[in-house]
Enzyme design. Structure first.
Site, PDB file in Angstrom:
ATOM      1  N   SER A 213       0.947  -1.147  -0.010  1.00  0.00           N
ATOM      2  CA  SER A 213       0.164   0.000   0.051  1.00  0.00           C
ATOM      3  C   SER A 213       0.882   1.343   0.014  1.00  0.00           C
ATOM      4  O   SER A 213       2.125   0.975   0.399  1.00  0.00           O
ATOM      5  CB  SER A 213      -0.898   0.002   1.166  1.00  0.00           C
ATOM      6  OG  SER A 213      -1.406   1.172   1.665  1.00  0.00           O
TER       7      SER A 213
ATOM      8  N   TYR B  67      -8.904  12.340   5.600  1.00  0.00           N
ATOM      9  CA  TYR B  67      -9.816  11.900   6.377  1.00  0.00           C
ATOM     10  C   TYR B  67     -10.751  12.972   7.009  1.00  0.00           C
ATOM     11  O   TYR B  67     -11.330  12.546   8.014  1.00  0.00           O
ATOM     12  CB  TYR B  67      -9.237  10.857   7.374  1.00  0.00           C
ATOM     13  CG  TYR B  67      -8.500   9.693   6.495  1.00  0.00           C
ATOM     14  CD1 TYR B  67      -9.329   8.647   5.870  1.00  0.00           C
ATOM     15  CD2 TYR B  67      -7.123   9.706   6.525  1.00  0.00           C
ATOM     16  CE1 TYR B  67      -8.592   7.786   4.954  1.00  0.00           C
ATOM     17  CE2 TYR B  67      -6.439   8.913   5.730  1.00  0.00           C
ATOM     18  CZ  TYR B  67      -7.124   7.634   5.026  1.00  0.00           C
ATOM     19  OH  TYR B  67      -6.501   6.836   4.237  1.00  0.00           O
TER      20      TYR B  67
HETATM   21  N1  LIG Z   1      -8.824  -0.953  -1.857  1.00  0.00           N
HETATM   22  C1  LIG Z   1      -7.671  -0.173  -1.746  1.00  0.00           C
HETATM   23  O1  LIG Z   1      -7.867   1.383  -1.983  1.00  0.00           O
HETATM   24  C2  LIG Z   1      -6.228  -0.524  -1.689  1.00  0.00           C
HETATM   25  C3  LIG Z   1      -5.049   0.169  -1.575  1.00  0.00           C
HETATM   26  C4  LIG Z   1      -3.916  -0.168  -1.404  1.00  0.00           C
HETATM   27  C5  LIG Z   1      -3.704  -1.477  -0.966  1.00  0.00           C
HETATM   28  N2  LIG Z   1      -4.967  -2.191  -0.795  1.00  0.00           N
HETATM   29  C6  LIG Z   1      -4.548  -3.467  -0.382  1.00  0.00           C
HETATM   30  O2  LIG Z   1      -5.095  -4.505  -1.383  1.00  0.00           O
HETATM   31  C7  LIG Z   1      -5.488  -5.798  -0.935  1.00  0.00           C
HETATM   32  C8  LIG Z   1      -6.695  -5.848  -1.000  1.00  0.00           C
HETATM   33  O3  LIG Z   1      -7.502  -4.914  -0.820  1.00  0.00           O
HETATM   34  P1  LIG Z   1      -9.185  -4.982  -1.174  1.00  0.00           P
HETATM   35  O4  LIG Z   1      -9.640  -3.363  -1.046  1.00  0.00           O
HETATM   36  O5  LIG Z   1      -9.539  -5.515  -2.116  1.00  0.00           O
HETATM   37  O6  LIG Z   1      -9.794  -5.322   0.233  1.00  0.00           O
HETATM   38  P2  LIG Z   1     -10.933  -6.065   0.626  1.00  0.00           P
HETATM   39  O7  LIG Z   1     -11.267  -5.875   2.156  1.00  0.00           O
HETATM   40  O8  LIG Z   1     -12.247  -5.726  -0.477  1.00  0.00           O
HETATM   41  O9  LIG Z   1     -10.673  -7.651   0.222  1.00  0.00           O
HETATM   42  C9  LIG Z   1      -9.927  -8.516   1.166  1.00  0.00           C
HETATM   43  C10 LIG Z   1     -10.266  -9.998   1.324  1.00  0.00           C
HETATM   44  O10 LIG Z   1      -9.460 -10.491   2.213  1.00  0.00           O
HETATM   45  C11 LIG Z   1      -9.972 -11.600   2.940  1.00  0.00           C
HETATM   46  N3  LIG Z   1      -9.536 -11.917   3.991  1.00  0.00           N
HETATM   47  C12 LIG Z   1      -9.178 -11.143   5.172  1.00  0.00           C
HETATM   48  N4  LIG Z   1      -8.533 -11.596   6.177  1.00  0.00           N
HETATM   49  C13 LIG Z   1      -8.248 -12.859   5.514  1.00  0.00           C
HETATM   50  C14 LIG Z   1      -7.754 -14.164   6.153  1.00  0.00           C
HETATM   51  N5  LIG Z   1      -7.213 -14.167   7.432  1.00  0.00           N
HETATM   52  N6  LIG Z   1      -7.380 -15.069   5.421  1.00  0.00           N
HETATM   53  C15 LIG Z   1      -7.884 -15.118   3.969  1.00  0.00           C
HETATM   54  N7  LIG Z   1      -8.607 -14.145   3.430  1.00  0.00           N
HETATM   55  C16 LIG Z   1      -8.719 -12.943   4.394  1.00  0.00           C
HETATM   56  C17 LIG Z   1     -11.520 -10.871   3.184  1.00  0.00           C
HETATM   57  O11 LIG Z   1     -12.550 -11.734   3.461  1.00  0.00           O
HETATM   58  C18 LIG Z   1     -11.725  -9.925   1.844  1.00  0.00           C
HETATM   59  O12 LIG Z   1     -12.416 -10.787   0.905  1.00  0.00           O
HETATM   60  C19 LIG Z   1      -5.311  -5.603   0.542  1.00  0.00           C
HETATM   61  O13 LIG Z   1      -3.741  -6.177   0.931  1.00  0.00           O
HETATM   62  C20 LIG Z   1      -5.106  -3.932   0.801  1.00  0.00           C
HETATM   63  O14 LIG Z   1      -4.082  -3.774   2.126  1.00  0.00           O
HETATM   64  C21 LIG Z   1      -6.055  -1.780  -0.837  1.00  0.00           C
END
Ligand SMILES: NC(=O)c1ccc[n+]([C@@H]2O[C@H](COP(=O)([O-])OP(=O)(O)OC[C@H]3O[C@@H](n4cnc5c(N)ncnc54)[C@H](O)[C@@H]3O)[C@@H](O)[C@H]2O)c1
Length: 279
Positions: A164, A176
């Site tokens: 991230s 925020y």
């Molecule tokens: N969405 C954003 O803007 C953004 C920005 C930067 C980084 N990220 C990173 O991208 C990745 C995905 O983010 P997202 O926005 O799709 O999040 P999201 O919350 O939509 O999806 C995350 C998924 O991980 C699953 N999960 C959580 N804990 C778990 C575990 N212990 N074992 C297996 N699965 C588990 C959840 O059930 C969920 O379906 C993450 O690593 C997040 O840090 C997201």
């Protein structure tokens, strides 16, 4: 006459077996479709079993069932990590790519918000910090360990960690600030657990450099998901590109890292943040 445009074959992920954690989330679902469209085999692994049926219902009419598998995975549970690797290999014979995408972004609840602001650093509850570290740090390590055992037997493997911008810079808390009610802050748990990802990537990359496994990270930022107007306005002001990322804009970078086009890359951190960390 210019030649007809063709995609370089090194960018193909066709027939690669991709194990994707957190597959039922925002980014996970986008990548699952994208990799399946490109002819890869995908193991969709996620902890949230309530999302399994809707995701399967979305995929089933569009892709042959031999091409994908949805499997329960909790990356904080060693047996669960071992099982998903076992099941993936039973169905597809190997794991070419592990994408460590599962993570939590803990939210404080009413229980944690009496008369203090729990999102402030000095009040952030340590139980939520531990919970995030358990998933985002320990879980990512354990999942990677089990995938590496398989990749070592194969003599090849490719790991993509999802970091991230908060893995590399502090949050700009003005993002925020919506100017009404209690001020919210991006809390420390996500920053602490995600900061680990780039150096973990370098650790794994150098550890296995002579054993056929490479490891890179990707740094997404601010994927649009029907955010409110105040957040979008703050984001536009703070982002060099002046907007959030459309989820489809992650497909190219992930495909590149999953493909052989990135074969000379290991230990790299690929930033896809609209310039957020550039100023
Ligand atoms: N969405 C954003 O803007 C953004 C920005 C930067 C980084 N990220 C990173 O991208 C990745 C995905 O983010 P997202 O926005 O799709 O999040 P999201 O919350 O939509 O999806 C995350 C998924 O991980 C699953 N999960 C959580 N804990 C778990 C575990 N212990 N074992 C297996 N699965 C588990 C959840 O059930 C969920 O379906 C993450 O690593 C997040 O840090 C997201």
């Amino acid at each position: 006459m210019p030649q007809a445009a063709a995609i370089h074959p090194s960018l193909s992920v066709a027939n690669k077996v991709i194990l994707l954690t957190g597959a039922y989330g925002l980014i996970g679902k986008t990548l699952s479709h994208a990799f399946l469209q490109q002819g890869a085999h995908v193991v969709l692994a996620d902890r949230d079993e309530t999302k399994k049926a809707p995701v399967q219902a979305e995929l089933a009419p569009r892709y042959p069932h031999e091409q994908f598998l949805c499997h329960e995975l909790d990356i904080t549970n060693e047996e669960s990590c071992a099982a998903v690797v076992r099941v993936a290999v039973e169905k597809f014979g190997k794991i070419d790519v592990l994408i460590n995408n599962a993570a939590i972004d803990a939210k404080f609840d009413k229980e944690h918000s009496d008369d203090i602001n729990p999102s402030r650093f000095e009040h952030y509850p340590s139980d939520l910090l531990k919970q995030s570290l358990e998933v985002n740090l320990t879980g990512t390590v354990v999942m990677t360990q089990y995938a590496c055992r398989q990749m070592l037997m194969q003599g090849s493997g490719n790991i993509i960690n999802v970091a991230s911008t908060y893995s590399v810079v502090a949050p700009n808390q003005n993002l925020y600030d919506f100017g009404e009610g209690v001020k919210q802050f991006k809390p420390i748990d996500y920053i602490a657990s995600k900061s680990f990802i780039p150096n973990f990537t370098r650790y794994v990359a150098t550890f296995y450099a002579h054993e056929g496994i490479r490891c890179n990270a990707i740094v997404p930022h601010g994927i649009f998901n029907n955010h409110g107007e105040a957040f979008l306005a703050n984001f536009a002001n703070l982002s060099p590109l002046g907007r959030m990322c459309n989820r489809e804009e992650l497909i190219g970078p992930f495909t590149f890292l999953a493909s052989d086009a990135s074969s000379y890359m290991t230990g790299s951190v690929l930033t896809v943040d609209g310039g957020w960390t550039a100023w």
